[in-house]
Structures are given as structure tokens and as C-alpha cells.
Design an enzyme around this catalytic site. Sequence first.
Site, PDB file in Angstrom:
ATOM      1  N   HIS A 271       0.868  -1.196   0.000  1.00  0.00           N
ATOM      2  CA  HIS A 271       0.000   0.000   0.000  1.00  0.00           C
ATOM      3  C   HIS A 271       0.902   1.243   0.000  1.00  0.00           C
ATOM      4  O   HIS A 271       1.750   1.370  -0.861  1.00  0.00           O
ATOM      5  CB  HIS A 271      -0.943  -0.094   1.213  1.00  0.00           C
ATOM      6  CG  HIS A 271      -2.050   0.908   1.280  1.00  0.00           C
ATOM      7  ND1 HIS A 271      -2.430   1.701   0.244  1.00  0.00           N
ATOM      8  CD2 HIS A 271      -2.874   1.238   2.320  1.00  0.00           C
ATOM      9  CE1 HIS A 271      -3.445   2.482   0.624  1.00  0.00           C
ATOM     10  NE2 HIS A 271      -3.731   2.234   1.888  1.00  0.00           N
ATOM     11  N   HIS A 312      -2.316  -2.362  -9.613  1.00  0.00           N
ATOM     12  CA  HIS A 312      -3.302  -1.711  -8.740  1.00  0.00           C
ATOM     13  C   HIS A 312      -4.563  -2.570  -8.715  1.00  0.00           C
ATOM     14  O   HIS A 312      -4.955  -3.150  -9.717  1.00  0.00           O
ATOM     15  CB  HIS A 312      -3.654  -0.305  -9.271  1.00  0.00           C
ATOM     16  CG  HIS A 312      -4.283   0.568  -8.245  1.00  0.00           C
ATOM     17  ND1 HIS A 312      -5.621   0.527  -7.958  1.00  0.00           N
ATOM     18  CD2 HIS A 312      -3.751   1.471  -7.399  1.00  0.00           C
ATOM     19  CE1 HIS A 312      -5.896   1.390  -7.009  1.00  0.00           C
ATOM     20  NE2 HIS A 312      -4.771   1.974  -6.630  1.00  0.00           N
ATOM     21  N   ASP A 369       2.636   5.432  -6.744  1.00  0.00           N
ATOM     22  CA  ASP A 369       3.895   5.367  -5.969  1.00  0.00           C
ATOM     23  C   ASP A 369       5.133   5.262  -6.834  1.00  0.00           C
ATOM     24  O   ASP A 369       6.248   5.345  -6.316  1.00  0.00           O
ATOM     25  CB  ASP A 369       3.842   4.164  -5.024  1.00  0.00           C
ATOM     26  CG  ASP A 369       2.777   4.358  -3.957  1.00  0.00           C
ATOM     27  OD1 ASP A 369       1.846   3.538  -3.884  1.00  0.00           O
ATOM     28  OD2 ASP A 369       2.853   5.382  -3.247  1.00  0.00           O
TER      29      ASP A 369
HETATM   30  C1  SDX Z   1      -1.458   2.112  -3.330  1.00  0.00           C
HETATM   31  O1  SDX Z   1      -6.185   0.666  -3.150  1.00  0.00           O
HETATM   32  C2  SDX Z   1      -5.707   1.809  -3.471  1.00  0.00           C
HETATM   33  O2  SDX Z   1      -6.399   2.646  -4.014  1.00  0.00           O
HETATM   34  C3  SDX Z   1      -4.249   2.031  -3.055  1.00  0.00           C
HETATM   35  C4  SDX Z   1      -3.633   3.357  -3.471  1.00  0.00           C
HETATM   36  C5  SDX Z   1      -4.286   4.524  -2.763  1.00  0.00           C
HETATM   37  O3  SDX Z   1      -4.209   5.653  -3.277  1.00  0.00           O
HETATM   38  O4  SDX Z   1      -4.765   4.303  -1.604  1.00  0.00           O
HETATM   39  O5  SDX Z   1      -3.759   3.544  -4.863  1.00  0.00           O
HETATM   40  C6  SDX Z   1      -2.150   3.406  -3.083  1.00  0.00           C
HETATM   41  O6  SDX Z   1      -1.391   1.304  -2.439  1.00  0.00           O
HETATM   42  C7  SDX Z   1      -0.931   1.802  -4.710  1.00  0.00           C
HETATM   43  C8  SDX Z   1      -0.347   0.352  -4.837  1.00  0.00           C
HETATM   44  C9  SDX Z   1       1.066   0.377  -4.256  1.00  0.00           C
HETATM   45  N1  SDX Z   1       1.618  -0.976  -4.150  1.00  0.00           N
HETATM   46  C10 SDX Z   1       2.582  -1.409  -4.966  1.00  0.00           C
HETATM   47  O7  SDX Z   1       3.046  -0.755  -5.892  1.00  0.00           O
HETATM   48  C11 SDX Z   1       3.123  -2.801  -4.623  1.00  0.00           C
HETATM   49  C12 SDX Z   1       3.264  -3.645  -5.905  1.00  0.00           C
HETATM   50  N2  SDX Z   1       1.949  -3.933  -6.424  1.00  0.00           N
HETATM   51  C13 SDX Z   1       1.307  -5.165  -6.016  1.00  0.00           C
HETATM   52  O8  SDX Z   1       1.701  -5.763  -4.859  1.00  0.00           O
HETATM   53  C14 SDX Z   1      -0.133  -5.275  -6.445  1.00  0.00           C
HETATM   54  O9  SDX Z   1      -0.210  -4.863  -7.754  1.00  0.00           O
HETATM   55  C15 SDX Z   1      -1.197  -4.558  -5.624  1.00  0.00           C
HETATM   56  C16 SDX Z   1      -1.091  -4.869  -4.182  1.00  0.00           C
HETATM   57  C17 SDX Z   1      -1.083  -3.084  -5.813  1.00  0.00           C
HETATM   58  C18 SDX Z   1      -2.569  -5.004  -6.148  1.00  0.00           C
HETATM   59  O10 SDX Z   1      -2.671  -6.358  -5.834  1.00  0.00           O
HETATM   60  P1  SDX Z   1      -3.970  -7.222  -6.285  1.00  0.00           P
HETATM   61  O11 SDX Z   1      -5.022  -6.368  -6.902  1.00  0.00           O
HETATM   62  O12 SDX Z   1      -4.372  -8.084  -5.127  1.00  0.00           O
HETATM   63  O13 SDX Z   1      -3.382  -8.084  -7.449  1.00  0.00           O
HETATM   64  P2  SDX Z   1      -2.705  -9.495  -7.259  1.00  0.00           P
HETATM   65  O14 SDX Z   1      -1.696  -9.427  -6.156  1.00  0.00           O
HETATM   66  O15 SDX Z   1      -3.784 -10.515  -7.161  1.00  0.00           O
HETATM   67  O16 SDX Z   1      -1.919  -9.628  -8.648  1.00  0.00           O
HETATM   68  C19 SDX Z   1      -2.607 -10.032  -9.823  1.00  0.00           C
HETATM   69  C20 SDX Z   1      -1.514 -10.665 -10.680  1.00  0.00           C
HETATM   70  C21 SDX Z   1      -0.718 -11.735  -9.944  1.00  0.00           C
HETATM   71  O17 SDX Z   1      -0.227 -12.647 -10.913  1.00  0.00           O
HETATM   72  P3  SDX Z   1      -1.081 -14.026 -11.177  1.00  0.00           P
HETATM   73  O18 SDX Z   1      -1.209 -14.725  -9.833  1.00  0.00           O
HETATM   74  O19 SDX Z   1      -2.410 -13.582 -11.756  1.00  0.00           O
HETATM   75  O20 SDX Z   1      -0.205 -14.790 -12.157  1.00  0.00           O
HETATM   76  O21 SDX Z   1      -0.565  -9.658 -11.051  1.00  0.00           O
HETATM   77  C22 SDX Z   1       0.706  -9.985 -10.480  1.00  0.00           C
HETATM   78  C23 SDX Z   1       0.448 -10.963  -9.375  1.00  0.00           C
HETATM   79  O22 SDX Z   1       1.582 -11.801  -9.159  1.00  0.00           O
HETATM   80  N3  SDX Z   1       1.261  -8.708  -9.971  1.00  0.00           N
HETATM   81  C24 SDX Z   1       2.517  -8.316 -10.101  1.00  0.00           C
HETATM   82  C25 SDX Z   1       2.563  -7.033  -9.534  1.00  0.00           C
HETATM   83  N4  SDX Z   1       1.362  -6.701  -9.068  1.00  0.00           N
HETATM   84  C26 SDX Z   1       0.552  -7.745  -9.348  1.00  0.00           C
HETATM   85  N5  SDX Z   1       3.612  -8.919 -10.639  1.00  0.00           N
HETATM   86  C27 SDX Z   1       4.777  -8.214 -10.604  1.00  0.00           C
HETATM   87  N6  SDX Z   1       4.878  -6.982 -10.092  1.00  0.00           N
HETATM   88  C28 SDX Z   1       3.805  -6.363  -9.540  1.00  0.00           C
HETATM   89  N7  SDX Z   1       3.930  -5.134  -9.025  1.00  0.00           N
END
Ligand code: SDX
Length: 434
Positions: A271, A312, A369
Amino acid sequence: MSAQPVSTQVVLTDSATNKSVNLPVLRGSVGPAAIDIGKLQKETGMFTYDPGFMSTASCKSAITYIDGDAGVLLYRGYPIEQLAKQSTFLETSYLLVNGELPNAQQFSDFEHLVTHHSMMHEGLKTFLHGFHYDAHPMAMLCGTIGSLAAFYHDNLDIEDADQRKMAAVRLIAKIPTIAAACYRYTIGWPIRYPRNNLEYCTRFLHMMFEVPSEPLHLPAVAAKALDLLFILHADHEQNASTSTVRMVGSTGANPYACVAAGIAALWGPAHGGANEAVLKMLDEIGSADQVGKAVERAKDKNSGFRLMGFGHRVYKNFDPRATIIREMCYQVLNDLGVHDPLLEVALKLEEAALKDPYFIERKLYPNVDFYSGLIYKALKIPKEMFTVMFAIARTSGWVAHWLEQHLTADTKIGRPRQIYTGPITREYTPISKR
Ligand code: SDX
């Protein structure tokens, strides 16, 4: 395209018993409809299951609207691009809290109120000195904000609308002062008091960087860039930290406890902690020629490595905030005459990921971010303070949701159920028999 049928209810049928239940469909002013499952358990004895709330609306809210596919973000109906261009963070905070943009008098009154509540209680300095000097500022911020309930304990009647509003103003006003104090404590500098003659972001930068021995010369772009970053981070509907604030608020807890809980949730690297994690990741990648390896690592499930600042839950298109921050990044680095090699790494990483089928198939784009840390770094804000910056801005959104929750008739204490997977009833055996 013909208009979507406006269904008013859905029928759920249990294939085992052929028993059906009619569930009403709710619609907001815009966005997906929702099935009201409030009576599901009573009528069917079953729960719904939705870990991470991928398909679950937890409340009704009029504050922020996101269309993840179209990359749209509205604060009280105003597009984020317009607010970023024409508003200020304090005006945007007024909008989030009150629902309308202020007129000149309303804004002047609000700014006067915030300015004259920006000092922190002297007792908090002693509180800060209880922390280890090199504690993470987010740990200090979380503890200190939660402690405000011990300083304003005579003003915590959350049934009193005036006291609720006062608490909201105090939190918006004091969080920059407390955040700067946490930072100064970690570097052994004396705390700087807020100066009432400065506007919100300039005042914060002075509290962060001014030393008693000489006046602070701030480049004009610094406060402007910070103000824009704060606007972009101010609210984002039911994200993890805002949902946490609402969950804690649903128990009737005081606003300082609610915002402290929101700060704790925001700290996670999935997050708000991502902005600090992005800088660490870019540092680790080191140079543009190592980007390919990082992208491959991020695609390997066994690596446990993710591209921080990518992906996201809601945006399956560019995060509109990332687009604005990316443009601002160039301007700030240029205006400050900063050449940061990590910008080149970030641009290369973005270019590589956006061309890679793994990211394209999963609709993983840079989020808010990804670039913000490069700007904070150019403003000489240490990376341990990046998520603190996010918390300062998001406090306006958190208090807006906390206030809205208290005005929403169907607010109940948040109490989800579960699918139990543990052992079923069994007899206790004395230790001599185990
Ligand atoms: C913020 O919710 C909000 O609005 C948050 C926010 C706000 O203003 O409050 O926007 C602020 O928190 C932005 C997000 C910051 N976090 C990151 O940048 C961390 C990296 N991102 C991830 O951990 C992830 O993308 C999330 C947590 C942001 C979203 O996770 P989800 O929606 O639960 O997606 P998921 O983990 O189920 O991923 C879906 C797929 C997976 O692959 P498969 O299992 O389908 O094969 O996408 C892949 C994940 O492995 N994946 C990534 C990835 N993010 C998702 N693979 C590599 N790198 C990534 N960053």
C-alpha cells in the site's frame, strides 16, 4: 450501444435445494451496481466469500469515485486532473471534508482554523523523546497520532458534530507538525514550530528543513510540487487504509485512534509503503542495463520479487495520478537542476514492463507510488519519510470518510464472518493422556 437493463433485483438459486432468494440491486450515481446481500445469511444460511474484497462494496460514499478501466478519479465529482491544475491541497481538503469547493470566505476561515491549530502540545515532545532515536518515522507517527486522544481527551464526544469537525481540523492541522517533529527527532535537530505566516506546504517544509542558525531558502517549485503530490494522494475511495479507518470508526472509536490505525495500514509495502520500496528497488537495480533482469525476476513467481509501484487493485489502465506525477517529475528535477540516474532506470523499467506480455495480460501499469519517490528525493526528503508524506495527504481523505461514516444511517459495526476450516467439536484430554 443499448442502455444496460436496469435490474432491480437478482435471483440466487441453490442448485442443491432448488431454493431461490431474491436480492435487491443497488445503484449509485455512477459506477457498477451492487447486489444487497444483507439478508442472504438469514434466508439461505450461507455467507459470501470474497477475501481481499475484490467484488465487495463495504459502504456507500459520496467522496471519491474511481473508474479503474477508464483511469478516472473524481473527488466529489471534480476530475483529479482539474484539481491538480487549479486547486491547492488545503482547498481540496475542504472539498473532501465538506463536499463542495469553498468560496473565498469559507476558504479563508478554514485556512485560519487549520493554521491556528497547527501547533502540537508541548507534552508530545516528551512523548517523542521516548522513542529510539533511529526509529522509523512511520512507527513514531502512528504512535504519536494515536496519543492525541490522551491530549484532547476532553473533546472526544463523537456524537457531537462540532467536536467531530474540530477533531478533523486538528488532525489535518497537526499531522505535518508532528511528522516534521518525528523527522527532526531522528536526526537530532531541534523541533521547529509552525509559522502562521506561511501556507500549508511551505510551513511544513520549513518545519522539516529550517535550522535555527540560518534562514531557509526554499526553491519556489518545492512547495508547489509538494502541494500537487498532496492533492494526488488525498483520497482514493475504499483503499486498505481508508477501509481500516472506517472499520475502527464503526466501533465508535475516537478519530485519533482511527487515523493511527489508517497510518499503520498505509505503512505496508503493498500500500502506501510502496513509494519507499520503489526507491529501494530502483537503487537495487542500479542502472538501466539491469532493468531486463528485474523485469524477469518480477515475472518469476518463485522470486518473491514484485515491481514496486506497479499494479493496482482498481486501475487496470494508467493510474491518472501516475501520469500527472510523471510529468511533474521532469519539471521538478529540471527546475532544481537535479540529474537523478534513477529517473532513467524508472523510465527504462516502465518502458520494458509496458511492452512485456506478463504485465500487459495482467494490466499492470505504474501506480501513484512509482514516480513520487523521485520527486520527494529531489526535495531532499529522506526515503524513510516518503510514506509519512503519503499519510499527511491521506489524513484529509481519512477524516472525510470518518465524518461521512458518522452521518450515514446504515453504518453498523464492521464484523465480517468466515469459512471455518479448523477441527470440529472434540473432547478435551488431560495432559497425562496426551
Ligand atoms: C497504493 O487501493 C488503493 O487505491 C491504493 C492506493 C491509494 O491511493 O490508496 O492507490 C495506493 O497502495 C498503490 C499500490 C502500491 N503498491 C505497490 O506498488 C506494490 C506492488 N503492487 C502489487 O503488490 C499489487 O499490484 C497490488 C497490491 C497493488 C494489487 O494487488 P492485487 O489487486 O491483489 O493483485 P494481485 O496481487 O492478485 O496480482 C494479480 C496478478 C498476480 O499474478 P497471477 O497470480 O495472476 O499470475 O498480477 C501480479 C500478481 O503476481 N502482480 C505483479 C505485480 N502486481 C501484481 N507482478 C509483478 N509486479 C507487480 N507489481
